[in-house]
Design a protein around this motif. Structure first.
Motif, PDB file in Angstrom:
ATOM      1  N   LYS A   1       0.810  -1.220   0.000  1.00 18.38           N
ATOM      2  CA  LYS A   1       0.000   0.000   0.000  1.00 18.38           C
ATOM      3  C   LYS A   1       0.842   1.269   0.000  1.00 18.38           C
ATOM      4  O   LYS A   1       0.362   2.346   0.345  1.00 18.38           O
ATOM      5  CB  LYS A   1      -0.982   0.008   1.180  1.00 18.38           C
ATOM      6  N   ALA A   2       2.103   1.148  -0.400  1.00 19.32           N
ATOM      7  CA  ALA A   2       2.992   2.309  -0.428  1.00 19.32           C
ATOM      8  C   ALA A   2       3.789   2.389  -1.723  1.00 19.32           C
ATOM      9  O   ALA A   2       3.862   3.446  -2.338  1.00 19.32           O
ATOM     10  CB  ALA A   2       3.946   2.276   0.760  1.00 19.32           C
TER      11      ALA A   2
ATOM     12  N   ALA B   1     -12.470   0.328 -10.579  1.00 23.01           N
ATOM     13  CA  ALA B   1     -12.568   0.398  -9.115  1.00 23.01           C
ATOM     14  C   ALA B   1     -11.216   0.129  -8.462  1.00 23.01           C
ATOM     15  O   ALA B   1     -10.843   0.798  -7.495  1.00 23.01           O
ATOM     16  CB  ALA B   1     -13.615  -0.599  -8.615  1.00 23.01           C
ATOM     17  N   ILE B   2     -10.475  -0.831  -8.993  1.00 21.59           N
ATOM     18  CA  ILE B   2      -9.139  -1.126  -8.466  1.00 21.59           C
ATOM     19  C   ILE B   2      -8.230   0.077  -8.676  1.00 21.59           C
ATOM     20  O   ILE B   2      -7.532   0.516  -7.756  1.00 21.59           O
ATOM     21  CB  ILE B   2      -8.572  -2.400  -9.117  1.00 21.59           C
ATOM     22  N   ASP B   3      -8.250   0.613  -9.870  1.00 28.86           N
ATOM     23  CA  ASP B   3      -7.432   1.783 -10.215  1.00 28.86           C
ATOM     24  C   ASP B   3      -7.712   2.971  -9.302  1.00 28.86           C
ATOM     25  O   ASP B   3      -6.804   3.727  -8.969  1.00 28.86           O
ATOM     26  CB  ASP B   3      -7.716   2.192 -11.659  1.00 28.86           C
TER      27      ASP B   3
ATOM     28  N   LEU C   1      -4.350   2.282  -3.186  1.00 29.49           N
ATOM     29  CA  LEU C   1      -3.489   1.875  -4.294  1.00 29.49           C
ATOM     30  C   LEU C   1      -3.007   3.067  -5.121  1.00 29.49           C
ATOM     31  O   LEU C   1      -2.549   2.887  -6.244  1.00 29.49           O
ATOM     32  CB  LEU C   1      -4.235   0.870  -5.182  1.00 29.49           C
ATOM     33  N   GLN C   2      -3.082   4.253  -4.563  1.00 25.06           N
ATOM     34  CA  GLN C   2      -2.657   5.456  -5.283  1.00 25.06           C
ATOM     35  C   GLN C   2      -1.168   5.710  -5.057  1.00 25.06           C
ATOM     36  O   GLN C   2      -0.652   5.500  -3.965  1.00 25.06           O
ATOM     37  CB  GLN C   2      -3.475   6.663  -4.829  1.00 25.06           C
ATOM     38  N   GLY C   3      -0.484   6.169  -6.091  1.00 21.54           N
ATOM     39  CA  GLY C   3       0.908   6.574  -5.968  1.00 21.54           C
ATOM     40  C   GLY C   3       1.913   5.446  -5.887  1.00 21.54           C
ATOM     41  O   GLY C   3       3.073   5.678  -5.538  1.00 21.54           O
ATOM     42  N   LEU C   4       1.511   4.233  -6.210  1.00 20.85           N
ATOM     43  CA  LEU C   4       2.438   3.104  -6.165  1.00 20.85           C
ATOM     44  C   LEU C   4       3.498   3.248  -7.261  1.00 20.85           C
ATOM     45  O   LEU C   4       3.211   3.703  -8.361  1.00 20.85           O
ATOM     46  CB  LEU C   4       1.690   1.783  -6.352  1.00 20.85           C
TER      47      LEU C   4
END
Length: 146
Positions: A69-70, A96-98, A103-106
């Motif tokens: 998650k990072a 939805a996954i996007d 899950l942002q900024g991976l």
């Protein structure tokens, strides 16, 4: 005429229809045939899971993301049940996954697919940029060892 389906996409693990997911993964999918229940159960518990449900509550699609998650995630076990394919559900699930806040900024998201390249290209996935830097350890007999 395009049929619009009323759906819900949820990450609530209590809503998952585990028997249905397990049956698909262990018997239908090409990537996890023979998957033991205990391995399946651990995979669900240790992943961010997405279920796609029709208005009547029936689960017709699933995906799970293994992530810190990072910085990194691996997208796996993505499927839509055969009776509900061709209705745009895989795109809605991927959207939805996007968009999921965890899950942002991976830095990197990986996946493996034998037949859904066109779907994933729509969401920015490309062949490995430097395959010579990637390695794997693949235990093809892992599910038979249980």
């Amino acid at each position: 005429m395009t049929q619009i389906l009323e759906i819900e996409i949820s990450t609530d693990k209590d809503k998952l229809q585990r028997d249905k997911i397990y049956q698909f993964l262990s018997e239908v999918s090409y990537w996890s045939k023979g998957l033991p229940w205990d391995v399946f159960d651990r995979s669900i518990e240790n992943s961010l899971c997405f279920g796609l449900y029709l208005a009547n509550g029936e689960q017709v699609a699933f995906a799970r993301v293994i992530t810190d998650k990072a910085t990194f995630a691996y997208l796996g076990d993505v499927f839509v049940t055969p009776a509900h394919r061709g209705k745009g559900l895989s795109k809605q699930l991927m959207q939805a996954i996007d968009a999921h806040h965890e899950l942002q900024g991976l830095h990197r998201v990986l996946l493996a697919t034998a037949d859904a390249h066109d779907l994933y290209k729509q969401f920015g996935f490309t062949p490995l940029g430097a395959p010579d830097r990637m390695m794997e350890r693949h235990n093809k007999a892992a599910y038979q060892q249980h």
